[in-house]
Design an enzyme around this catalytic site. Structure first.
Site, PDB file in Angstrom:
ATOM      1  N   GLU A 141      18.909  13.230   5.836  1.00  0.00           N
ATOM      2  CA  GLU A 141      18.304  12.851   4.551  1.00  0.00           C
ATOM      3  C   GLU A 141      17.000  13.618   4.370  1.00  0.00           C
ATOM      4  OE1 GLU A 141      18.135   8.568   4.549  1.00  0.00           O
ATOM      5  OE2 GLU A 141      20.322   8.466   4.386  1.00  0.00           O
ATOM      6  N   PRO A 142      16.510  13.693   3.132  1.00  0.00           N
ATOM      7  CA  PRO A 142      15.285  14.479   2.897  1.00  0.00           C
ATOM      8  C   PRO A 142      14.103  13.983   3.728  1.00  0.00           C
ATOM      9  CG  PRO A 142      16.324  13.905   0.818  1.00  0.00           C
ATOM     10  CD  PRO A 142      17.077  13.174   1.877  1.00  0.00           C
ATOM     11  N   SER A 146      16.106  13.889  12.361  1.00  0.00           N
ATOM     12  CA  SER A 146      16.150  13.548  13.785  1.00  0.00           C
ATOM     13  C   SER A 146      16.284  12.052  14.020  1.00  0.00           C
ATOM     14  CB  SER A 146      14.883  14.043  14.485  1.00  0.00           C
ATOM     15  OG  SER A 146      14.791  15.439  14.379  1.00  0.00           O
ATOM     16  N   ARG A 263      27.770  19.137  20.849  1.00  0.00           N
ATOM     17  CA  ARG A 263      26.628  19.843  21.435  1.00  0.00           C
ATOM     18  C   ARG A 263      27.014  20.997  22.359  1.00  0.00           C
ATOM     19  NH1 ARG A 263      22.603  14.566  21.856  1.00  0.00           N
ATOM     20  NH2 ARG A 263      22.203  14.593  19.627  1.00  0.00           N
ATOM     21  N   GLY A 354      13.021  48.224  17.939  1.00  0.00           N
ATOM     22  CA  GLY A 354      11.807  48.619  17.226  1.00  0.00           C
ATOM     23  C   GLY A 354      12.041  48.713  15.728  1.00  0.00           C
ATOM     24  N   GLU A 378      22.620  19.415  14.883  1.00  0.00           N
ATOM     25  CA  GLU A 378      23.164  18.433  15.833  1.00  0.00           C
ATOM     26  C   GLU A 378      22.163  18.044  16.917  1.00  0.00           C
ATOM     27  OE1 GLU A 378      27.228  18.666  16.910  1.00  0.00           O
ATOM     28  OE2 GLU A 378      27.759  19.789  15.136  1.00  0.00           O
ATOM     29  N   THR A 380      17.745  18.542  17.453  1.00  0.00           N
ATOM     30  CA  THR A 380      16.876  19.664  17.802  1.00  0.00           C
ATOM     31  C   THR A 380      16.657  19.726  19.322  1.00  0.00           C
ATOM     32  OG1 THR A 380      14.862  18.351  17.684  1.00  0.00           O
ATOM     33  CG2 THR A 380      15.599  19.385  15.630  1.00  0.00           C
TER      34      THR A 380
END
Ligand SMILES: Cc1cc2nc3c(=O)[nH]c(=O)nc-3n(C[C@H](O)[C@H](O)[C@H](O)COP(=O)(O)OP(=O)(O)OC[C@H]3O[C@@H](n4cnc5c(N)ncnc54)[C@H](O)[C@@H]3O)c2cc1C
Length: 397
Positions: A141-142, A146, A263, A354, A378, A380
């Site tokens: 959700e906004p 987590s 995971r 580079g 899924e 952090t």
């Protein structure tokens, strides 16, 4: 431990390698250059459907083992094979892997929580689809992703419907999906026990305002935010039915099962991106006479070693899952280890190339942008560490 895979899974891996080189990486490039997901009617999706992608692993009870009921060609036969396929797919293009049609992240909660009727209703269209179709999963959700236990989207019973109100963000493919598994709460005060999962079908009034989010990488698939405003969902779309939630503590466990299965595969994907980056670095070193630099060779090897160690942890988690043994710690450890190892690999490759890498037209620059999301999705890296540390001192998760 034995990480060997069946002959069928070996064949899937070979096919994926061919399609990854010939189809997936070019398609991922195309989307990245355009800065937008491939449209629903892109011929790439039809070709991938013909190759066996876009299917569900679900089969109706007692389904005859004939052609239409054969296992989906792109689905791994074991969790170990799933990690290896995830690694190979991401080596070619992780974004396009998620863009592919199919029930996607919506499939695991339907498989683990759904009634037989719901599996039939929502997954049978994916058994032998005639056109590319998608499913989706919306938890985040906004206000934050987590703290999954504290979702705010509300579900209220009204006769033979549920009414959903709230907002969801970054849900992969939900703008184009036939249905999205949406998690909501009947009462935030109940915590996890208040969670319910609903299958919200496309076109349901009140389910809309889709907005495709901008992303730094993985541009090949859409990450969509949307609103649920007085969205009336038939009671029959409550995943598992009322009985499921009376016996268990809400839908939370269903979502967590999804994560624990996912995971190790996400870890595998991070390793795949890292391996692709190191291959680019090694090729550049050989082409530009840098291979004689002992310091660069040492860093290349060290980076490869970390990727291999992370993959082994993911395979161990998958091996446990295949034996239906608890794998929470190993799954979290693999998800915590692999993305940083892949960051290191892509950063190293950027450094070796580079200017050639930083100009913005080399694969390595895309890999550098793509890899970050693997640390976020899924759970952090921080959340994996929180989970493992709580476990170490005997606190519940
Ligand atoms: C490419 C992409 C695809 C996605 N696909 C989906 C999808 O299909 N469906 C879906 O539902 N979601 C999806 N998500 C959302 C994803 O699950 C969330 O982004 C993730 O859960 C993190 O939530 P957040 O971004 O809101 O960060 P927050 O939860 O706001 O966290 C912000 C930061 O604080 C840290 N943090 C938070 N809590 C703690 C704590 N207790 N201890 C230590 N650190 C903490 C986090 O690690 C993070 O670094 C996707 C995201 C991305 C980037």
């Amino acid at each position: 431990m034995d990480f060997s895979i069946s002959a069928d899974d070996q064949a899937r891996l070979q096919t994926l390698r061919r399609l990854g080189r010939d189809e997936m990486r070019p398609a991922g490039w195309r989307a990245d250059r355009a800065g937008a997901p491939l449209p629903v009617d892109d011929p790439f999706f039809v070709r991938m459907l013909a190759e066996g992608f876009g299917r569900t692993r679900w089969r109706a009870a007692g389904a005859a083992p004939d052609g239409t009921d054969a296992p989906a060609p792109n689905k791994a036969g074991s969790a170990v094979a799933q990690v290896l396929l995830a690694e190979e797919g991401a080596y070619w293009d992780r974004g396009i892997g998620v863009a592919l049609p199919g029930p996607g992240l919506g499939e695991p909660p339907i498989l683990s929580m759904g009634t037989p009727e719901q599996k039939q209703r929502f997954l049978s269209p994916f058994v032998n689809p005639r056109r590319p179709i998608w499913g989706a999963f919306a938890m985040t959700e906004p206000s934050g992703g987590s703290d999954v236990a504290n979702i705010k989207t509300r579900a209220r019973r009204d006769g033979d419907h549920w009414v959903l109100d709230g907002a969801k963000s970054f849900s992969g493919n939900s703008g184009r999906a036939e249905w999205t598994v949406v998690f909501a709460t009947i009462d935030p005060a109940l915590g996890r026990a208040g969670h319910r999962a609903f299958v919200v079908e496309r076109g349901t009034p009140g389910f809309g305002d889709f907005r495709i989010e901008k992303k730094m990488g993985l541009k090949a698939y859409e990450s969509t935010s949307f609103f649920l405003s007085g969205c009336r969902v038939p009671a029959a779309n409550l995943l598992g039915g009322e009985a499921y939630y009376e016996q268990r503590s809400g839908g939370f466990k269903g979502a967590m099962n999804t994560f624990n299965a996912g995971r190790p595969a996400i870890a595998g994907m991070a390793v795949g991106i890292g391996r692709a980056a190191l291959d680019e670095a090694a090729a550049f070193m050989q082409a530009r006479g840098l291979a004689s630099d002992l310091r660069l060779r040492d860093r290349l090897e060290r980076s490869r070693r970390k990727l291999k160690a992370a993959l082994l942890m993911a395979l161990r988690a998958a091996w446990l899952a295949d034996r239906r043994q608890p794998n929470m710690l190993e799954a979290s450890a693999s998800k915590a280890l692999a993305p940083p190892a892949a960051f290191e690999a892509t950063s190293f490759a950027m450094e070796v190339l580079g200017l050639a890498g930083g100009r913005g037209d080399h694969l390595i620059e895309k890999l550098f942008r793509d890899v970050k999301a693997l640390d976020i999705v899924e759970g952090t890296g921080q959340i994996q560490r929180v989970v493992m540390a709580r476990h170490l001192v005997g606190l519940p998760n």
